[in-house]
Design a protein around this motif. Structure first.
Motif, short mmCIF file in Angstrom:
data_model
loop_
_atom_site.label_atom_id
_atom_site.label_comp_id
_atom_site.label_asym_id
_atom_site.label_seq_id
_atom_site.Cartn_x
_atom_site.Cartn_y
_atom_site.Cartn_z
N GLU A 207 2.71 7.10 -6.94
CA GLU A 207 2.62 6.69 -5.54
C GLU A 207 4.03 6.47 -5.02
OE1 GLU A 207 0.31 3.09 -5.35
OE2 GLU A 207 1.97 1.85 -6.05
N MET A 208 4.16 6.68 -3.73
CA MET A 208 5.44 6.50 -3.07
C MET A 208 5.23 5.64 -1.84
SD MET A 208 7.89 9.17 -1.17
CE MET A 208 7.79 8.36 0.40
N THR A 209 6.10 4.66 -1.68
CA THR A 209 6.05 3.79 -0.51
C THR A 209 7.34 3.99 0.26
OG1 THR A 209 4.74 2.19 -1.76
CG2 THR A 209 5.78 1.41 0.27
N GLY A 210 7.21 4.29 1.55
CA GLY A 210 8.37 4.53 2.38
C GLY A 210 8.25 5.83 3.13
N ALA A 211 9.33 6.19 3.80
CA ALA A 211 9.32 7.39 4.65
C ALA A 211 10.32 8.43 4.15
CB ALA A 211 9.68 7.01 6.08
N PHE A 212 10.05 9.67 4.49
CA PHE A 212 10.99 10.76 4.21
C PHE A 212 11.90 10.94 5.41
CE2 PHE A 212 7.23 12.04 1.64
CZ PHE A 212 7.84 11.98 0.39
N GLU A 213 13.18 11.18 5.14
CA GLU A 213 14.12 11.44 6.22
C GLU A 213 14.25 12.93 6.52
OE1 GLU A 213 16.10 9.41 3.56
OE2 GLU A 213 15.04 7.69 4.37
N SER A 214 14.03 13.75 5.50
CA SER A 214 14.17 15.20 5.71
C SER A 214 13.24 15.97 4.79
CB SER A 214 15.63 15.64 5.49
OG SER A 214 16.08 15.22 4.22
N PHE A 215 13.01 17.22 5.17
CA PHE A 215 12.10 18.12 4.46
C PHE A 215 12.76 19.50 4.52
CE2 PHE A 215 7.41 19.81 4.74
CZ PHE A 215 7.57 20.51 3.56
N TYR A 216 13.36 19.91 3.41
CA TYR A 216 14.10 21.16 3.39
C TYR A 216 13.40 22.25 2.58
CZ TYR A 216 18.07 18.61 5.30
OH TYR A 216 18.88 17.86 6.10
N LEU A 217 13.46 23.45 3.11
CA LEU A 217 13.03 24.65 2.38
C LEU A 217 14.32 25.29 1.88
CD1 LEU A 217 10.40 25.98 4.94
CD2 LEU A 217 10.04 24.44 3.01
N MET B 169 0.85 -1.19 0.00
CA MET B 169 0.00 0.00 0.00
C MET B 169 0.89 1.24 0.00
SD MET B 169 -3.05 0.85 2.59
CE MET B 169 -3.44 2.53 2.93
N ALA B 170 0.50 2.22 -0.76
CA ALA B 170 1.27 3.46 -0.88
C ALA B 170 1.16 4.30 0.38
CB ALA B 170 0.78 4.27 -2.07
N ASP B 171 2.26 4.94 0.74
CA ASP B 171 2.26 5.86 1.87
C ASP B 171 1.86 7.27 1.42
OD1 ASP B 171 3.23 4.19 4.11
OD2 ASP B 171 4.96 3.94 2.78
N TYR B 172 2.17 7.59 0.15
CA TYR B 172 1.85 8.91 -0.40
C TYR B 172 1.39 8.76 -1.84
CZ TYR B 172 4.51 10.72 3.56
OH TYR B 172 4.96 11.00 4.82
N LEU B 173 0.43 9.60 -2.21
CA LEU B 173 -0.03 9.72 -3.59
C LEU B 173 0.22 11.15 -4.04
CD1 LEU B 173 -3.46 7.88 -3.27
CD2 LEU B 173 -1.35 6.98 -4.28
N GLY B 174 0.46 11.32 -5.34
CA GLY B 174 0.70 12.66 -5.84
C GLY B 174 0.32 12.77 -7.31
N SER B 175 0.32 14.03 -7.79
CA SER B 175 -0.05 14.28 -9.17
C SER B 175 0.44 15.66 -9.59
CB SER B 175 -1.57 14.20 -9.34
OG SER B 175 -2.21 15.16 -8.52
N CYS B 176 0.37 15.90 -10.90
CA CYS B 176 0.68 17.22 -11.43
C CYS B 176 -0.60 18.07 -11.47
CB CYS B 176 1.29 17.10 -12.83
SG CYS B 176 0.15 16.43 -14.06
N LEU B 177 -0.48 19.31 -11.82
CA LEU B 177 -1.61 20.24 -11.85
C LEU B 177 -2.70 19.80 -12.82
CD1 LEU B 177 -2.82 22.96 -10.90
CD2 LEU B 177 -1.49 24.06 -12.72
N CYS B 178 -2.32 19.34 -14.01
CA CYS B 178 -3.33 18.96 -15.01
C CYS B 178 -3.87 17.55 -14.81
CB CYS B 178 -2.78 19.13 -16.43
SG CYS B 178 -1.53 17.93 -16.93
N GLY B 179 -3.24 16.76 -13.93
CA GLY B 179 -3.71 15.42 -13.63
C GLY B 179 -3.21 14.34 -14.58
N ALA B 180 -2.43 14.70 -15.57
CA ALA B 180 -1.92 13.70 -16.52
C ALA B 180 -0.94 12.74 -15.86
CB ALA B 180 -1.26 14.39 -17.71
N VAL B 181 -0.15 13.25 -14.92
CA VAL B 181 0.84 12.42 -14.24
C VAL B 181 0.37 12.15 -12.82
CG1 VAL B 181 3.24 12.26 -13.44
CG2 VAL B 181 2.72 13.46 -15.58
N THR B 182 0.34 10.87 -12.46
CA THR B 182 0.03 10.47 -11.08
C THR B 182 1.10 9.47 -10.64
OG1 THR B 182 -1.46 8.69 -11.77
CG2 THR B 182 -2.46 10.85 -11.34
#
Length: 133
Positions: A16-26, A1-14
């Motif tokens: 899924e990501m399975t796993g965890a993030f180690e960091s979140f940088y700005l 099962m996916a941990d995260y789902l995502g897409s682009c603005l127009c919806g053409a690209v979707t």
């Protein structure tokens, strides 16, 4: 099962990501400012997660800025930033392309020496729920 789902603005690209993030940088570097057209990029990083394109993989284009480690993947139809794997063993996911809620807070602001002059004391700027009339 996916941990995260995502897409682009127009919806053409979707995807899924399975796993965890180690960091979140700005990131406030000048490359990320140009890349996003904003004050900073907001990217999540993982060395262990797996990425699967669910649709539109043929619309994903990748760009590497010559002479740097600056990489960007995006939808060729709408230009939305998408996950990239150009650095071996590292998955970089732009936070804004995720459709699943991100519960982790940013780890840190980085490259603040390049921070845009106007990106300071933003708490004092008026905030609106929608475009002001």
């Amino acid at each position: 099962m996916a941990d995260y789902l995502g897409s682009c603005l127009c919806g053409a690209v979707t995807f899924e990501m399975t796993g965890a993030f180690e960091s979140f940088y700005l990131c406030h570097c000048q490359h990320c400012q140009k890349d996003t057209g904003s004050a900073h990029a907001a990217n999540l990083f993982s060395t262990s997660a797996s990425l699967s394109w669910l649709s539109g993989a043929d619309a994903v284009v990748s760009f590497t800025l010559a002479g740097t480690q600056h990489h960007k993947s995006f939808c060729s139809l709408c230009g939305s930033a998408l996950p990239n794997t150009q650095i071996a063993g590292l998955l970089v996911v732009p936070a804004g392309c995720l459709d699943t809620e991100i519960t982790m807070l940013p780890t840190a602001h980085i490259f603040c020496s390049s921070k845009a002059e106007w990106d300071d004391a933003l708490e004092a700027v008026p905030a609106f729920a929608r475009l002001p009339g």
